[in-house]
Design a protein around this motif. Structure first.
Motif: not given
Length: 309
Positions: A141, A184, A187
């Motif tokens: 990330c 996720g 990111e």
């Protein structure tokens, strides 16, 4: 299409000393990735340690002109998972790709399966995934880039006899992957599931005489795409078995609405409730959870005359 490569990418592959994991590690390295080859070298049931398989794969990669490092820590503990990811950082300074493939199996009927055997399999497959994802995910990330591939099984999707622990772990990995994919996505970190089948140690003792060719090399390219920067999706499941590649999904029937239900009502409507003629599939990303609820709530408001939320 030009060759899809992994130059300068750093990949961690668990269970990479044999079978499917070895094929993944060799393919990624052949396409330019630096690879952490993780394998304890344990028996099929998870017992014992042998550094040989991991080091042999590393030697094979280096002999072919690639770069790799062995790690024999176990995914079954949090400390082991951290050590695996730390190996990538110490050697290469980053991690771009995480493929959790490590697995064991302890066969027993549900009537006879011990708690210890159940926990042992869960520790490697399901907790093992968390043990490596947890330290790797924040790093990905922070870098705004990552590819995570978790390994489920047709046993996890459809069950199988004599492997309740394995089936439970593999089903759990689908839920974990979905959560990783959702968190996720903003990111730049993608997470998908591979549902593979190949003739490896996992098949020991099974009669496979009537099976078509099922080499690990028939699975590795699918994992390669999921691990590549051009991977087109997240929160998905791809099946690879005997040369067949497919997508697996969770599907629902449109369902039936009633303002109230009795047991008898459910029984009378069951055919319509179960009717999958027009199945619904809610994509995990961007908001399958919300889409599921919205569909259900909208059905209720349409039938009760209430204003839409």
């Amino acid at each position: 299409m030009s060759e899809l490569r992994f130059d300068d990418r750093v990949a961690v592959v668990t269970g990479a000393g044999r079978g499917l994991g070895r094929s993944y590690a060799l393919l990624l390295a052949a396409r330019g990735a630096n690879v952490v080859v993780n394998d304890t070298g344990s028996s099929l049931t998870g017992e014992g340690l042998d550094p040989g398989p991991a080091h042999e794969v590393v030697a094979e990669i280096r002999a072919a002109g690639g770069d790799a490092v062995a790690c024999v820590d176990s995914v079954a503990t949090a400390a082991g998972g951290q050590a695996i990811i730390r190996t990538a950082l110490d050697r290469y300074g980053r991690i771009d790709i995480l493929i959790h493939n490590a697995g064991t199996v302890r066969r027993a009927s549900l009537k006879e399966m011990s708690y210890q055997d159940f926990d042992s399999v869960i520790d490697v497959h399901l907790r093992g995934a968390f043990h490596v994802v947890r330290p790797a995910f924040p790093l990905m990330c922070e870098a705004h880039y990552g590819r995570i591939v978790l390994t489920s099984s047709i046993g996890g999707l459809y069950g199988n006899c004599g492997v309740a622990s394995y089936a439970a772990a593999k089903a759990g990995l689908v839920g974990l992957s979905n959560a990783v994919a959702l968190e996720g996505a903003p990111e730049g970190v993608l997470c998908n599931v591979i549902v593979p089948a190949a003739v490896t140690r996992m098949a020991d003792g099974l009669d496979m005489s009537a099976y078509p060719p099922m080499d690990a090399d028939l699975v590795a390219p699918v994992v390669g795409l999921l691990a590549h920067e051009s991977c087109p999706g997240t929160g998905e499941m791809l099946v690879a078995v005997a040369g067949r590649v497919a997508r697996a999904v969770v599907a629902e029937s449109p369902g039936v609405y009633r303002p109230s239900w009795s047991i008898e009502d459910v029984a009378e409507c069951l055919d319509d409730i179960r009717d999958l003629t027009e199945p619904l599939v809610f994509a995990v990303v961007p908001d399958g959870h919300g889409e599921h609820l919205r569909y259900s709530f909208e059905m209720a408001t349409r039938n009760t005359g209430l204003p839409d939320a």
